[in-house]
Write an enzyme that holds these catalytic residues in place. Sequence first.
Site, short mmCIF file in Angstrom:
data_model
loop_
_atom_site.label_atom_id
_atom_site.label_comp_id
_atom_site.label_asym_id
_atom_site.label_seq_id
_atom_site.Cartn_x
_atom_site.Cartn_y
_atom_site.Cartn_z
N CYS A 150 0.81 -0.97 -0.07
CA CYS A 150 -0.41 0.29 -0.07
C CYS A 150 0.88 1.13 0.10
CB CYS A 150 -1.11 -0.16 0.92
SG CYS A 150 -1.89 -1.55 1.16
N ARG B 224 4.47 -0.94 -4.88
CA ARG B 224 3.43 -1.07 -3.80
C ARG B 224 3.18 -1.68 -3.04
NH1 ARG B 224 6.56 1.33 0.40
NH2 ARG B 224 5.43 1.41 1.91
N TRP C 257 -2.63 -2.78 -1.13
CA TRP C 257 -2.23 -4.29 -2.30
C TRP C 257 -3.18 -5.17 -0.85
CZ3 TRP C 257 -0.73 -8.46 0.93
CH2 TRP C 257 -0.08 -9.02 0.33
N ASN D 133 -1.65 2.14 5.84
CA ASN D 133 -0.94 1.48 5.39
C ASN D 133 -0.50 0.36 6.54
OD1 ASN D 133 1.37 -0.18 4.32
ND2 ASN D 133 3.00 1.16 4.24
N GLY D 134 -0.48 -1.14 6.36
CA GLY D 134 -0.06 -1.79 7.74
C GLY D 134 -0.98 -3.03 7.57
N GLU E 68 16.92 -17.99 -7.28
CA GLU E 68 16.87 -16.30 -7.69
C GLU E 68 16.78 -16.60 -9.09
OE1 GLU E 68 16.59 -13.63 -6.38
OE2 GLU E 68 16.83 -12.30 -8.41
N LYS F 270 12.96 -15.53 -10.77
CA LYS F 270 13.16 -14.43 -11.31
C LYS F 270 11.48 -15.00 -12.80
CE LYS F 270 13.48 -11.25 -10.03
NZ LYS F 270 14.21 -11.78 -8.63
N GLU G 90 7.62 -15.01 -10.98
CA GLU G 90 7.30 -13.92 -10.48
C GLU G 90 7.11 -13.32 -11.47
OE1 GLU G 90 9.38 -12.02 -7.31
OE2 GLU G 90 11.19 -11.99 -8.90
N HIS H 239 17.44 -38.63 -7.53
CA HIS H 239 16.66 -38.88 -5.51
C HIS H 239 14.98 -38.04 -6.64
CE1 HIS H 239 20.34 -40.00 -4.93
NE2 HIS H 239 20.99 -39.03 -4.54
N LYS I 193 5.68 -5.11 -3.61
CA LYS I 193 7.72 -4.62 -3.59
C LYS I 193 7.87 -4.94 -2.06
CE LYS I 193 11.47 -2.86 -5.59
NZ LYS I 193 11.67 -4.47 -5.87
#
Length: 588
Positions: free
Chosen positions: A2, A27, A73, A97-98, A463, A467, A470, A486, A583
């Site tokens: 947010c 955000r 968000w 926000n939170g 990584e 990438k 996402e 295995h 993010k």
Amino acid sequence: MCGIVGYVGKEKALPRILSGLKFLEYRGYDSAGVAYVKENKIKIVKEAGRISALEASLNKEENTYLGIGHTRWATHGVPNKINSHPHKSGKFTVVHNGIIENYMELKDMLIEKGIEFKTDTDTEVIPALLNYNYEQEKDIIKVINKTIKMLKGSFALGIICDDDLDSIYATRYDSPLIIAHQKNGYFIASDVPAILNYTNKYLLLDNLEIAKINVNNLIVFNSNLQKINKEELTFVGTSDDAMLNGYEHYMLKEIHEEAKVFKDTFNYYVLENQFKETMPNLKDYHDIHIVACGSAYYVGYIAKYLIEKYASIPVLVEVASEYRYKKNFYTKDTLVIIISQSGETADSLAALRQVKEDGIDTMAIVNVVESSIAREAKYTLYVKAGPEIAVATTKAFLAQTTLLALLTVKLSKNNELLKEFKGIDKNIEELLSRDYLKYAKEIYNHNDAFFIGRNIDYALCLEGSLKLKETSYINAVSFQAGELKHGTISLISENTPVIAINTLDSIRNKTISNIKEVKARGANVLYITNENVRDNFYNNIILIPKVADIVSPILTVIPLQLIAYEVAKLRNCDIDKPRNLAKSVTVE
Ligand code: G6P
């Protein structure tokens, strides 16, 4: 998680708020809204979807000089119009926000008093509680102070009260909030990029401080309601740092800044093969824990291999959301390193606080200056990546990897290793100049892809696959090359894309054997290495420059980032704002 922008001043508020919100879209970007004052009344406009949808519903030239805006968000309640912020209850309008962890308790208490709720959000409880407390005592500052002490969780708030339509009130607890002054007015914002078009001077609210802002005046109170003076900070950089500057996407722009980011980070700590005083002198640690989330966690993995190899110090790497809820074993000589681009990730911040309570030394590796993690750790080492806007991190990852390699040198007490960093910026530039589209074409129409490698190459696989996941929603999974047989090798069939990374001389032939195993089962192998061998076990090869192991991951990650970018583009994905992500994750 947010974004908040507010403006009060002599200029029109809506263009300023919308421009700020666009910079904060990273955000959260599932719905947006504004509240503004027009003819002595509050008007609220909200829309599901991106800021562009909100912009289309507004007349930006409206004669309004005070407003608060929000990009969301969703955490509590689906991202529809009604759940978007701002929320109004009685005389109070709020953007938040939170997360309010005790909102159910508070909501039940307020419902019992006859107050009605319209949304599924945790946020709505804030204006409702403000309004309820205001009915007991008509002093806005005192009411805000009382209300925020009843909230549990994290919050940054922009508040307007119907009885004072000339002011914005702002406060925070564990979610960031800045205030900036420009000659004709004031801004509040979640992050600096939101205000860079107007000013680079700002101040940071601390936990539970309350600001009252109007066109001519800013007053900040501490939690005892005493007026205080705040230090003005200057952001080093310009709004250009947060602009596309001709690139099609922020992700591409930020990848192309990597040679500079490497140089800036290196030069901040090193001069003529010696560490500057920006690199702290550390005692001899017995062991190190690295704690982080997402890509920063994978940097931790790279660092584990480097520190164990070069400095012979055992390293434990943990995801922050796990670390904070498990039993951890320290000695008095344990160092805990928290890696975080934003410096605000809730789980990483909570882990840091817990470790500090246990009396253990902490070090933060952070990009955002003066962020919470940066301010609370014993040692803070900044990476010099500059603002990163694309949700998928690239240049910050490279900067963190560079700094962890430098820290490894420091811990190894072998400054000779610093010579290995020479010329790496040129190698980065050369890697950036290559075309990766042809490799992406082999991957983009598959639903699965596998990344295999050993040791530090495995950390890079993690990584590389993240990438791809996402940005292009391909189910990309990483395995230690030796572990495939295995179980996981059963997933390999005709044409399955396998990206195999093999950069270490010591285990080169072992990994080649594992690659042959998947090739024999039909895999389409993209081989990423720094030394070719005459053998036919791959379909395509990317040859990266051969450099010392301490700096090699800085180069290896570049093709992985650019392949993910090209695949996402071929799949028409929303590269800078992948679905469901944000993010800066300031909630648990
Ligand atoms: C989010 C982002 C990731 C990032 C992670 C940790 O999940 O989408 O790209 O790696 O948070 O963020 P931090 O700011 O702590 O590095």
